[in-house]
Design an enzyme around this catalytic site. Sequence first.
Site, PDB file in Angstrom:
ATOM      1  N   GLU A  45       0.963  -3.904   2.608  1.00  0.00           N
ATOM      2  CA  GLU A  45      -0.268  -4.581   2.365  1.00  0.00           C
ATOM      3  C   GLU A  45      -0.862  -3.498   2.719  1.00  0.00           C
ATOM      4  OE1 GLU A  45      -0.256  -8.274   1.675  1.00  0.00           O
ATOM      5  OE2 GLU A  45       1.098  -8.308  -0.377  1.00  0.00           O
ATOM      6  N   GLU A  56       8.092  -1.104  -5.807  1.00  0.00           N
ATOM      7  CA  GLU A  56       8.480  -0.058  -6.924  1.00  0.00           C
ATOM      8  C   GLU A  56       8.314   1.245  -6.489  1.00  0.00           C
ATOM      9  OE1 GLU A  56       7.759  -3.412  -7.475  1.00  0.00           O
ATOM     10  OE2 GLU A  56       7.924  -3.507  -9.100  1.00  0.00           O
ATOM     11  N   CYS A  87       4.748  -4.153 -11.928  1.00  0.00           N
ATOM     12  CA  CYS A  87       3.593  -4.442 -12.127  1.00  0.00           C
ATOM     13  C   CYS A  87       3.118  -3.594 -13.388  1.00  0.00           C
ATOM     14  CB  CYS A  87       2.377  -4.443 -11.155  1.00  0.00           C
ATOM     15  SG  CYS A  87       2.026  -3.514 -10.414  1.00  0.00           S
TER      16      CYS A  87
HETATM   17  N1  THU Z   1       3.662  -6.497  -5.635  1.00  0.00           N
HETATM   18  C1  THU Z   1       5.149  -5.458  -5.647  1.00  0.00           C
HETATM   19  O1  THU Z   1       4.880  -5.278  -4.414  1.00  0.00           O
HETATM   20  N2  THU Z   1       5.473  -5.492  -6.923  1.00  0.00           N
HETATM   21  C2  THU Z   1       5.169  -5.474  -7.907  1.00  0.00           C
HETATM   22  O2  THU Z   1       5.325  -5.308  -9.108  1.00  0.00           O
HETATM   23  C3  THU Z   1       3.850  -6.776  -7.922  1.00  0.00           C
HETATM   24  C4  THU Z   1       3.056  -6.931  -6.555  1.00  0.00           C
HETATM   25  C5  THU Z   1       3.086  -6.925  -4.575  1.00  0.00           C
HETATM   26  C6  THU Z   1       1.872  -6.028  -4.119  1.00  0.00           C
HETATM   27  C7  THU Z   1       1.581  -7.427  -3.183  1.00  0.00           C
HETATM   28  O3  THU Z   1       1.574  -6.822  -2.050  1.00  0.00           O
HETATM   29  C8  THU Z   1       2.335  -8.329  -3.434  1.00  0.00           C
HETATM   30  O4  THU Z   1       3.114  -7.984  -4.332  1.00  0.00           O
HETATM   31  C9  THU Z   1       1.359  -9.090  -4.320  1.00  0.00           C
HETATM   32  O5  THU Z   1       0.960  -9.152  -4.913  1.00  0.00           O
END
Ligand code: THU
Length: 128
Positions: A45, A56, A87
């Site tokens: 983040e 991913e 996502c």
């Molecule tokens: N996130 C992922 O790493 N992969 C996903 O498929 C969905 C979301 C992360 C992004 C963010 O750091 C946290 O999960 C919350 O959305």
Amino acid sequence: MIDWEKLISAARAVRENAYARFSNFKVGAAILSADGRVFTGCNVENSSYGLTICAERAALFKAVSEGAKDIIALALFTDSAPPARPCGACRQVLFEFNPDLEIVSANLSGNVDKFKLSDIFPEGFRLV
Ligand code: THU
């Protein structure tokens, strides 16, 4: 034969490296390439929020950067129940390299879901 346990373990381990100070939602991913290599990634983040990268895509970009474009399987590891789905952005990016990618999503409670990218993302964008 895909060694799913090994791939899940790799995703679980790399999840510990997640930099998730804003969401506190840690994600680990491990990608298996056709030549047997495993590439891992975690979510990273950022203070500017929108620059966050998902686990991913972190794993996929490592794979492609190391010359592994032929990817066959992905393990995802989170603490969400039911186990998380990739996502939308990650689905499109994974689709580029294997629309039929095999995916397992596991969580800390021991739940494991198995599906294909084509099950959850049947009609991705293709440049023709
Ligand atoms: N996130 C992922 O790493 N992969 C996903 O498929 C969905 C979301 C992360 C992004 C963010 O750091 C946290 O999960 C919350 O959305």
